[in-house]
Enzyme design. Structure first.
Site, PDB file in Angstrom:
ATOM      1  N   THR A   1      17.980   7.381  32.912  1.00  0.00           N
ATOM      2  CA  THR A   1      17.704   6.546  34.079  1.00  0.00           C
ATOM      3  C   THR A   1      16.241   6.074  34.209  1.00  0.00           C
ATOM      4  OG1 THR A   1      17.587   8.651  35.261  1.00  0.00           O
ATOM      5  CG2 THR A   1      19.567   7.314  35.571  1.00  0.00           C
TER       6      THR A   1
ATOM      7  N   VAL B   1       8.800   8.056  23.695  1.00  0.00           N
ATOM      8  CA  VAL B   1      10.222   8.442  23.753  1.00  0.00           C
ATOM      9  C   VAL B   1      10.905   7.530  24.773  1.00  0.00           C
ATOM     10  CG1 VAL B   1      10.224  10.861  23.012  1.00  0.00           C
ATOM     11  CG2 VAL B   1       9.526  10.291  25.333  1.00  0.00           C
TER      12      VAL B   1
ATOM     13  N   LYS C   1      26.003   1.565  23.368  1.00  0.00           N
ATOM     14  CA  LYS C   1      26.292   2.863  23.984  1.00  0.00           C
ATOM     15  C   LYS C   1      27.386   2.662  25.038  1.00  0.00           C
ATOM     16  CE  LYS C   1      24.160   6.153  27.183  1.00  0.00           C
ATOM     17  NZ  LYS C   1      22.956   6.525  27.929  1.00  0.00           N
TER      18      LYS C   1
HETATM   19  P1  FAD Z   1       3.521   5.804  28.626  1.00  0.00           P
HETATM   20  O1  FAD Z   1       4.445   5.416  27.549  1.00  0.00           O
HETATM   21  O2  FAD Z   1       2.902   7.155  28.541  1.00  0.00           O
HETATM   22  O3  FAD Z   1       2.386   4.719  28.654  1.00  0.00           O
HETATM   23  C1  FAD Z   1       1.177   4.947  29.344  1.00  0.00           C
HETATM   24  C2  FAD Z   1       0.183   3.873  28.969  1.00  0.00           C
HETATM   25  O4  FAD Z   1      -0.962   4.016  29.751  1.00  0.00           O
HETATM   26  C3  FAD Z   1      -0.256   3.918  27.526  1.00  0.00           C
HETATM   27  O5  FAD Z   1      -0.344   2.618  27.003  1.00  0.00           O
HETATM   28  C4  FAD Z   1      -1.652   4.533  27.606  1.00  0.00           C
HETATM   29  O6  FAD Z   1      -2.473   4.143  26.553  1.00  0.00           O
HETATM   30  C5  FAD Z   1      -2.099   3.936  28.929  1.00  0.00           C
HETATM   31  N1  FAD Z   1      -3.207   4.670  29.551  1.00  0.00           N
HETATM   32  C6  FAD Z   1      -3.187   5.896  30.115  1.00  0.00           C
HETATM   33  N2  FAD Z   1      -4.416   6.225  30.582  1.00  0.00           N
HETATM   34  C7  FAD Z   1      -5.214   5.159  30.313  1.00  0.00           C
HETATM   35  C8  FAD Z   1      -6.591   4.875  30.524  1.00  0.00           C
HETATM   36  N3  FAD Z   1      -7.421   5.761  31.099  1.00  0.00           N
HETATM   37  N4  FAD Z   1      -7.059   3.691  30.098  1.00  0.00           N
HETATM   38  C9  FAD Z   1      -6.260   2.781  29.508  1.00  0.00           C
HETATM   39  N5  FAD Z   1      -4.961   2.991  29.274  1.00  0.00           N
HETATM   40  C10 FAD Z   1      -4.443   4.172  29.655  1.00  0.00           C
HETATM   41  N6  FAD Z   1      13.755   7.055  29.536  1.00  0.00           N
HETATM   42  C11 FAD Z   1      14.933   6.457  29.366  1.00  0.00           C
HETATM   43  O7  FAD Z   1      15.221   5.470  30.048  1.00  0.00           O
HETATM   44  N7  FAD Z   1      15.811   6.931  28.441  1.00  0.00           N
HETATM   45  C12 FAD Z   1      15.569   8.034  27.701  1.00  0.00           C
HETATM   46  O8  FAD Z   1      16.380   8.404  26.865  1.00  0.00           O
HETATM   47  C13 FAD Z   1      14.340   8.711  27.914  1.00  0.00           C
HETATM   48  N8  FAD Z   1      14.032   9.849  27.251  1.00  0.00           N
HETATM   49  C14 FAD Z   1      12.875  10.516  27.536  1.00  0.00           C
HETATM   50  C15 FAD Z   1      12.615  11.749  26.931  1.00  0.00           C
HETATM   51  C16 FAD Z   1      11.453  12.467  27.264  1.00  0.00           C
HETATM   52  C17 FAD Z   1      11.208  13.801  26.645  1.00  0.00           C
HETATM   53  C18 FAD Z   1      10.516  11.913  28.162  1.00  0.00           C
HETATM   54  C19 FAD Z   1       9.250  12.641  28.498  1.00  0.00           C
HETATM   55  C20 FAD Z   1      10.767  10.676  28.747  1.00  0.00           C
HETATM   56  C21 FAD Z   1      11.941   9.986  28.459  1.00  0.00           C
HETATM   57  N9  FAD Z   1      12.227   8.781  29.080  1.00  0.00           N
HETATM   58  C22 FAD Z   1      13.435   8.170  28.866  1.00  0.00           C
HETATM   59  C23 FAD Z   1      11.252   8.159  29.955  1.00  0.00           C
HETATM   60  C24 FAD Z   1      10.538   7.023  29.209  1.00  0.00           C
HETATM   61  O9  FAD Z   1       9.948   7.505  28.029  1.00  0.00           O
HETATM   62  C25 FAD Z   1       9.468   6.414  30.090  1.00  0.00           C
HETATM   63  O10 FAD Z   1       9.992   6.136  31.357  1.00  0.00           O
HETATM   64  C26 FAD Z   1       8.953   5.120  29.499  1.00  0.00           C
HETATM   65  O11 FAD Z   1       8.600   5.277  28.157  1.00  0.00           O
HETATM   66  C27 FAD Z   1       7.808   4.596  30.283  1.00  0.00           C
HETATM   67  O12 FAD Z   1       6.635   5.298  30.033  1.00  0.00           O
HETATM   68  P2  FAD Z   1       5.300   4.740  30.668  1.00  0.00           P
HETATM   69  O13 FAD Z   1       5.090   3.359  30.172  1.00  0.00           O
HETATM   70  O14 FAD Z   1       5.345   4.965  32.121  1.00  0.00           O
HETATM   71  O15 FAD Z   1       4.196   5.721  30.085  1.00  0.00           O
END
Ligand code: FAD
Length: 503
Positions: free
Chosen positions: A346, A49, A80
């Site tokens: 954000t 997301v 937007k």
């Molecule tokens: P993730 O996408 O969860 O990625 C984590 C990564 O780590 C994955 O590749 C996974 O495979 C890897 N990983 C985890 N554990 C291991 C392991 N043991 N070994 C190897 N790999 C591993 N942000 C905005 O800016 N605008 C929005 O409109 C927005 N809407 C959102 C709505 C919701 C409901 C939520 C929950 C979040 C939203 N966000 C939004 C936030 C946004 O989704 C995240 O900030 C962004 O996607 C970054 O996620 P991430 O990369 O930190 O984590």
């Protein structure tokens, strides 16, 4: 002298945070001298997301040298111009938080002081009537800002709605072209150097060992390195932001995609509508302490415009942030470092900040505490300031139609936010502290939109004649309405823009 430069950088996680980090580092560092490895696990997957952004996103893409039209095509992005909030102050209320300024500050005095004076004189125009972004947005119009600062079209400021999964894929291609090595696999354990407690190696499920000098924890809510391994503390903000669950579903468009996000308050949270080129993303954020999942699901599905095209998913989260964003030889970026609900879109911005502040303080291998402390100070401040702005939407409500809103209306709030609200209420003043993300017009839009009306307006403006003020405001509004009328529709603009990029 020994060469203390960091030669092996390791990123754990391939969501938006991981690939944004990989892309930024690979654009800055010579791959001959610095090896960047990204480990991700398809089996675990990403949060999937994160579709709405704020204008700063443009700077990130620009820094990478990405052409806007290429980005838009690759991620099915729309433009937007702001966010429309429905039912937040009271049921039936609507206001628009636009990007950019309202009106224009006159003689060095903030525009909202003139609006306030007109309001006190009986004008019933909401302040958004003096925002080109709000007027164009509600009319379904869009164009790029005009370069001539004298043109009313120079007031356009915009961001994107997009498919975040496609963005991560797009950045992956960018980063791999620049030498980033992607390793598929699940990190099973992490070894620390006994003397220093620094991360030394990651051991994958298949037995592979990955060594590094510096690590980026982009592992999402798991916070595999920062919390699970290094045991960094987490500040829980649930008492100020009680929502802890989300259900999401995509649906078909009904009509052309509007150039703004819609956020509608519900009885225990709120629901978003985010239009990309091909679908509308919907989500219902709620507090499971005040609403059961089944009821939340019914609200989500009842609030859709078009036919659902995906299954609904449920996500859980705790709002808050790490006590330290940089600890030992590791930095947490993305969901691993903290979470604030996407009410003002954000999260990707905070990722961007995590990366750019790290690059500004890029260390050699010695990590002087003064550098680490400065990074932590700046990141804490970023999170805390955004937190206050999000809490404002909840505490500045007059709703008393559910236990959730009764809680939010009467909860205690951070002193920093209390001060901002009081200063506005009593004296009509808002200040932006240090490099705070949200500027005065944003605070003014939400406070006025949620019925916090200052008791007085600027005494200098009070000396002006009523006709003088109404004349200025009317001509400003007319110029904006005329300019919006001449703009292309949002859909036509996207079609033309993406077509031209193909040529
Ligand atoms: P993730 O996408 O969860 O990625 C984590 C990564 O780590 C994955 O590749 C996974 O495979 C890897 N990983 C985890 N554990 C291991 C392991 N043991 N070994 C190897 N790999 C591993 N942000 C905005 O800016 N605008 C929005 O409109 C927005 N809407 C959102 C709505 C919701 C409901 C939520 C929950 C979040 C939203 N966000 C939004 C936030 C946004 O989704 C995240 O900030 C962004 O996607 C970054 O996620 P991430 O990369 O930190 O984590």
């Amino acid at each position: 002298m020994a060469d203390a430069r960091l030669k092996r950088l390791v990123i754990v996680g391939g969501g938006s945070a991981g690939w944004m980090t990989a892309a930024a580092l690979s654009s800055m560092l010579d791959s001959e001298n610095t090896q960047i490895t990204l480990v991700e696990s398809e089996q675990i997957g990403t949060v999937g997301v994160g579709e709405a952004t704020i204008p700063d996103m443009m700077n990130f893409n620009r820094m990478l040298g990405i052409r806007e039209a290429d980005f838009m095509k690759a991620t099915q992005a729309t433009f937007k111009l702001g966010i429309e909030f429905a039912d937040w102050g009271r049921k039936g209320d609507r206001y628009f938080h636009p990007f950019g300024e309202h009106g224009a500050d006159m003689q060095g005095i903030d525009f909202h002081q003139y609006w306030l004076r007109a309001h006190q004189g009986g004008s019933n125009h909401p302040i958004q009537d003096y925002s080109l972004c709000a007027i164009a947005g509600k009319a379904g119009k869009f164009c790029h800002p005009h370069e001539n600062p004298k043109s009313v079209l120079s007031h356009i400021r915009y961001a994107y709605h997009f498919n975040a999964t496609r963005y991560a894929q797009f950045l992956r291609q960018y980063a791999e072209t620049r030498g980033v090595i992607r390793t598929e696999g699940k990190v099973e354990s992490v070894n620390l150097t006994p003397e220093t407690g620094h991360i030394q190696t990651l051991i994958l499920e298949n037995g592979q060992t990955i060594e590094g000098d510096f690590f980026f924890d982009c592992s999402g809510f798991r916070a595999l390195l920062m919390r699970q391994t290094l045991d960094v503390g987490f500040q829980d903000w649930s008492h100020w932001l009680p929502c802890n669950s989300a259900q999401t579903v995509a649906c078909e468009h009904v009509g052309p995609p509007p150039p703004y996000t819609v956020s509608t308050a519900k009885s225990a949270g709120w629901q978003w509508r985010i239009p990309t080129q091909t679908r509308t993303g919907n989500g219902h954020i709620y507090s499971s302490d005040f609403m059961a999942d089944d009821a939340a699901h019914d609200i989500l599905m009842g609030g859709l415009d078009g036919k659902p095209i995906s299954d609904a998913r449920t996500l859980r989260f705790t709002t808050g942030r790490l006590e330290e964003f940089w600890h030992k030889n590791c930095v947490g970026i993305g969901l691993s470092s903290g979470f604030l609900e996407p009410l003002e879109s954000t999260s990707l911005y905070l990722i961007q900040m995590g990366i750019s502040k790290f690059i500004t303080l890029f260390p050699d291998g010695s990590f002087p505490p003064v550098v680490v402390n400065e990074y932590n100070r700046q990141m804490r401040q970023q999170f805390d300031q955004v937190r206050d702005f999000i809490i404002l939407h909840y505490c500045a409500t007059e709703r008393d139609d559910s236990p959730f809103w009764n809680y939010c209306r009467t909860m205690s709030i951070p002193d920093s936010l209390q001060h901002k609200i009081e200063l506005f209420q009593k004296a009509g003043r808002v200040f932006r502290y240090e490099d705070e993300l949200f500027s005065r017009p944003s605070w003014v839009a939400v406070m006025l939109g949620q019925n916090i009306i200052p008791e007085i307006c600027d005494p200098i403006v009070s000396t002006l004649r009523d006709e003088q003020i109404s004349h200025s405001l009317n001509s400003m509004n007319r110029a904006m309405v005329d300019a919006a009328a001449k703009m292309p529709t949002h859909s036509a603009f996207i079609d033309q823009y993406c077509k031209a990029a193909n040529a």
